[in-house]
Design a protein around this motif. Structure first.
Motif, PDB file in Angstrom:
ATOM      1  N   THR A   1       0.826  -1.208   0.000  1.00  0.00           N
ATOM      2  CA  THR A   1       0.000   0.000   0.000  1.00  0.00           C
ATOM      3  C   THR A   1       0.864   1.263   0.000  1.00  0.00           C
ATOM      4  OG1 THR A   1      -1.676  -1.190   1.268  1.00  0.00           O
ATOM      5  CG2 THR A   1      -1.859   1.213   1.178  1.00  0.00           C
ATOM      6  N   GLY A   2       0.611   2.141  -0.964  1.00  0.00           N
ATOM      7  CA  GLY A   2       1.314   3.417  -1.018  1.00  0.00           C
ATOM      8  C   GLY A   2       2.669   3.368  -1.695  1.00  0.00           C
ATOM      9  N   LEU A   3       3.135   2.196  -2.072  1.00  0.00           N
ATOM     10  CA  LEU A   3       4.433   2.076  -2.734  1.00  0.00           C
ATOM     11  C   LEU A   3       4.235   2.061  -4.244  1.00  0.00           C
ATOM     12  CD1 LEU A   3       6.042  -0.688  -0.468  1.00  0.00           C
ATOM     13  CD2 LEU A   3       6.268   1.797  -0.271  1.00  0.00           C
ATOM     14  N   THR A   4       4.879   3.011  -4.929  1.00  0.00           N
ATOM     15  CA  THR A   4       4.650   3.143  -6.363  1.00  0.00           C
ATOM     16  C   THR A   4       5.895   2.885  -7.202  1.00  0.00           C
ATOM     17  OG1 THR A   4       5.079   5.529  -6.211  1.00  0.00           O
ATOM     18  CG2 THR A   4       2.773   4.794  -6.004  1.00  0.00           C
ATOM     19  N   SER A   5       7.024   2.616  -6.566  1.00  0.00           N
ATOM     20  CA  SER A   5       8.248   2.350  -7.322  1.00  0.00           C
ATOM     21  C   SER A   5       9.025   1.217  -6.673  1.00  0.00           C
ATOM     22  CB  SER A   5       9.126   3.602  -7.382  1.00  0.00           C
ATOM     23  OG  SER A   5       9.685   3.888  -6.105  1.00  0.00           O
ATOM     24  N   LEU A   6       9.882   0.576  -7.464  1.00  0.00           N
ATOM     25  CA  LEU A   6      10.716  -0.502  -6.928  1.00  0.00           C
ATOM     26  C   LEU A   6      11.686   0.030  -5.881  1.00  0.00           C
ATOM     27  CD1 LEU A   6      11.475  -2.556 -10.157  1.00  0.00           C
ATOM     28  CD2 LEU A   6       9.988  -3.215  -8.260  1.00  0.00           C
ATOM     29  N   ASP A   7      12.199   1.248  -6.102  1.00  0.00           N
ATOM     30  CA  ASP A   7      13.100   1.842  -5.116  1.00  0.00           C
ATOM     31  C   ASP A   7      12.410   1.980  -3.770  1.00  0.00           C
ATOM     32  OD1 ASP A   7      15.112   2.019  -6.942  1.00  0.00           O
ATOM     33  OD2 ASP A   7      14.788   4.147  -7.411  1.00  0.00           O
ATOM     34  N   ALA A   8      11.154   2.438  -3.812  1.00  0.00           N
ATOM     35  CA  ALA A   8      10.396   2.608  -2.570  1.00  0.00           C
ATOM     36  C   ALA A   8      10.140   1.265  -1.903  1.00  0.00           C
ATOM     37  CB  ALA A   8       9.080   3.320  -2.846  1.00  0.00           C
ATOM     38  N   LEU A   9       9.886   0.237  -2.722  1.00  0.00           N
ATOM     39  CA  LEU A   9       9.640  -1.094  -2.171  1.00  0.00           C
ATOM     40  C   LEU A   9      10.894  -1.643  -1.497  1.00  0.00           C
ATOM     41  CD1 LEU A   9       8.078  -3.664  -1.706  1.00  0.00           C
ATOM     42  CD2 LEU A   9       8.556  -4.333  -4.070  1.00  0.00           C
ATOM     43  N   VAL A  10      12.045  -1.523  -2.159  1.00  0.00           N
ATOM     44  CA  VAL A  10      13.288  -2.020  -1.560  1.00  0.00           C
ATOM     45  C   VAL A  10      13.574  -1.274  -0.265  1.00  0.00           C
ATOM     46  CG1 VAL A  10      15.786  -2.177  -1.854  1.00  0.00           C
ATOM     47  CG2 VAL A  10      14.258  -2.800  -3.738  1.00  0.00           C
ATOM     48  N   ALA A  11      13.369   0.038  -0.265  1.00  0.00           N
ATOM     49  CA  ALA A  11      13.591   0.827   0.948  1.00  0.00           C
ATOM     50  C   ALA A  11      12.674   0.366   2.072  1.00  0.00           C
ATOM     51  CB  ALA A  11      13.387   2.307   0.651  1.00  0.00           C
ATOM     52  N   ALA A  12      11.412   0.062   1.745  1.00  0.00           N
ATOM     53  CA  ALA A  12      10.458  -0.400   2.752  1.00  0.00           C
ATOM     54  C   ALA A  12      10.865  -1.758   3.312  1.00  0.00           C
ATOM     55  CB  ALA A  12       9.060  -0.467   2.151  1.00  0.00           C
ATOM     56  N   LEU A  13      11.339  -2.638   2.435  1.00  0.00           N
ATOM     57  CA  LEU A  13      11.790  -3.959   2.886  1.00  0.00           C
ATOM     58  C   LEU A  13      12.969  -3.838   3.847  1.00  0.00           C
ATOM     59  CD1 LEU A  13      11.605  -5.859  -0.520  1.00  0.00           C
ATOM     60  CD2 LEU A  13      10.175  -6.314   1.482  1.00  0.00           C
ATOM     61  N   LEU A  14      13.946  -3.014   3.472  1.00  0.00           N
ATOM     62  CA  LEU A  14      15.130  -2.865   4.315  1.00  0.00           C
ATOM     63  C   LEU A  14      14.797  -2.177   5.634  1.00  0.00           C
ATOM     64  CD1 LEU A  14      17.774  -1.822   1.620  1.00  0.00           C
ATOM     65  CD2 LEU A  14      17.303  -4.090   2.547  1.00  0.00           C
ATOM     66  N   GLU A  15      13.888  -1.212   5.596  1.00  0.00           N
ATOM     67  CA  GLU A  15      13.478  -0.533   6.827  1.00  0.00           C
ATOM     68  C   GLU A  15      12.766  -1.495   7.775  1.00  0.00           C
ATOM     69  OE1 GLU A  15      10.752   3.287   8.310  1.00  0.00           O
ATOM     70  OE2 GLU A  15      10.864   2.755   6.184  1.00  0.00           O
ATOM     71  N   ARG A  16      11.937  -2.352   7.213  1.00  0.00           N
ATOM     72  CA  ARG A  16      11.228  -3.349   8.041  1.00  0.00           C
ATOM     73  C   ARG A  16      12.222  -4.278   8.719  1.00  0.00           C
ATOM     74  NH1 ARG A  16       8.145  -5.405  11.174  1.00  0.00           N
ATOM     75  NH2 ARG A  16       6.368  -6.756  10.700  1.00  0.00           N
ATOM     76  N   VAL A  17      13.239  -4.696   7.987  1.00  0.00           N
ATOM     77  CA  VAL A  17      14.267  -5.571   8.554  1.00  0.00           C
ATOM     78  C   VAL A  17      15.030  -4.845   9.658  1.00  0.00           C
ATOM     79  CG1 VAL A  17      16.408  -6.793   8.067  1.00  0.00           C
ATOM     80  CG2 VAL A  17      14.483  -6.948   6.471  1.00  0.00           C
ATOM     81  N   ASP A  18      15.420  -3.597   9.397  1.00  0.00           N
ATOM     82  CA  ASP A  18      16.189  -2.843  10.392  1.00  0.00           C
ATOM     83  C   ASP A  18      15.393  -2.649  11.678  1.00  0.00           C
ATOM     84  OD1 ASP A  18      18.371  -2.612   8.744  1.00  0.00           O
ATOM     85  OD2 ASP A  18      17.810  -0.648   7.967  1.00  0.00           O
ATOM     86  N   THR A  19      14.082  -2.486  11.549  1.00  0.00           N
ATOM     87  CA  THR A  19      13.234  -2.276  12.729  1.00  0.00           C
ATOM     88  C   THR A  19      13.162  -3.514  13.603  1.00  0.00           C
ATOM     89  OG1 THR A  19      11.874  -0.674  11.522  1.00  0.00           O
ATOM     90  CG2 THR A  19      10.903  -1.658  13.497  1.00  0.00           C
TER      91      THR A  19
END
Length: 418
Positions: free
Chosen positions: A259-277
């Protein structure tokens, strides 16, 4: 009388972790993880100056114990012996007595219970402080309710050390099956259980308790979160219990919404942020499964051939370079197309009518039951599942029909968009 002890189980020493790639940078950490977790258990015993350590079965991962695992066990138990701390052991289905070669002795302070019920005493400064009862598996498969052999012999605080499946927990072989009523009937104060790898406590009459500490080191993606042992403090016959994590590599299952992710860059950033959290820097490593969820425009992009696999490879490489390193077990897509079902419903047409019909059917219990009775494929599937002991389709659930309608509309939408 006040004293304390540590309760651990299912060490599975020398678990091979065959699913960890050799070039992941984490293989060494995984191969040492079960040993490091046990060493931390011993550290806890020494730090808290406990009276004894309980090991409730499956110390080894295989019936044929590796030399490395046996030497590590002796080395750690020797540390407790030098400190004057006793150890009580029962063997379970992974390490039955029949697999013991007898070629490695243990310190005198270690009591290994045999295939027949036994009771041992714990004394401090000449005073009896506790009784420990236990029984080991002679072979890998034990179907008898071993708890029936236990029973209070004196008013002293009494522990039952047992490797068993309490209440038929799913996902674990039903060895030494027993119920809470069985344990309560034996009149003991604390049941130190092993076999089930998920931490759990079950209160019993009179302030007694049955405890699974879980395994001290997660071994695969279905053993997520903190893993450890239980520190038990006893005073006036009552226990206070504290879970203590000892794992060095931790498994996770994490969802990342599109939801709210419109680019692959944004998706990769979201994945990495989730892992870091979620992945603590205090551990030696992490392993995880990532699942994409909810609706988003990237669903269509990821549905292209090899797209998800390529994304997974990129994310895996980035995570492996982190400190501590993170192993990506898999990246899975459970997301849905970016489709406004309410707008489809209001627009009418075939798709709108389909959604409306599905909602109407779900809201009519009689019609829903009739559908299950009249539809041949559903009836046959339900009968097959029942023969396997699964009542997944009984009774029919309204949300299934609504979900089916939404899925069909999504497929139609995807075909039109393609």
């Amino acid at each position: 009388m006040r004293f304390s002890f540590v309760h651990a189980a299912d060490l599975h020493l020398d678990t091979p972790f065959r699913g960890v790639p050799v070039d992941s940078g984490l293989l060494g950490a995984f191969q040492q993880a079960t040993f490091r977790a046990f060493s931390r258990i011993v550290d806890l015993c020494l730090r808290e100056r406990v009276a004894f350590l309980l090991l409730a079965g499956d110390l080894f991962d295989m019936k044929d114990r590796s030399v490395r695992a046996r030497l590590a066990l002796r080395r750690e138990l020797e540390r407790l012996h030098v400190a004057g701390i006793q150890t009580f052991i029962v063997h379970g289905n992974h390490d039955p007595l029949s697999g013991d070669t007898g070629t490695l002795g243990l310190p005198e302070s270690v009591k290994v219970f045999g295939a027949g019920w036994e009771e041992a005493e714990v004394r401090r400064e000449g005073r009896l402080v506790c009784r420990v009862q236990g029984i080991s598996y002679p072979d890998a498969e034990v179907r008898e309710n071993l708890s029936a052999r236990f029973g209070r012999t004196a008013p002293d605080f009494t522990v039952g050390l047992l490797h068993a499946n309490l209440g038929g927990v799913e996902g674990h072989a039903n060895y030494a099956p027993c119920t809470l009523e069985d344990l309560a009937a034996r009149g003991l104060d604390y049941w130190a259980l092993g076999h089930v790898h998920t931490r759990a406590e079950y209160p019993l009459p009179g302030g007694a308790v049955a405890v699974y500490p879980g395994n001290p080191q997660g071994r695969h993606v279905n053993e997520t979160g903190e893993r450890g042992c239980v520190l038990v403090e006893v005073e006036d016959g009552r226990t206070r219990r504290r879970f203590v994590p000892v794992d060095t590599v931790r498994w996770h299952r994490l969802d990342v919404p599109l939801t709210g992710l419109t680019s692959l860059d944004a998706l990769v950033a979201a994945l990495l942020e989730r892992v870091d959290t979620e992945c603590s820097a205090e551990l030696e490593g992490h392993a995880l499964r990532l699942t994409l969820t909810e609706r988003g425009p990237l669903h269509r992009e990821l549905a292209r051939p090899d797209a998800l696999a390529q994304l997974e490879a990129d994310v895996r490489e980035q995570l492996a370079r982190r400190h501590p390193p993170v192993l990506l077990e898999s990246l899975r897509d459970a997301s849905r197309p970016a489709l406004d079902l309410e707008a489809v419903r209001l627009a009418g047409g075939f798709s709108g009518t389909l959604l409306a019909e599905a909602e109407a059917l779900a809201a009519d219990p009689e019609a829903l039951t009739a559908l299950w009775a009249e539809e041949e494929d559903l009836r046959v599937l339900s009968q097959r599942l029942r023969r396997l002991g699964v009542d997944a389709l009984d009774p029919p659930r309204p949300e299934w029909v609504e979900e089916a309608g939404a899925r069909v509309v999504e497929e139609l939408h995807e075909e039109e968009a393609g």
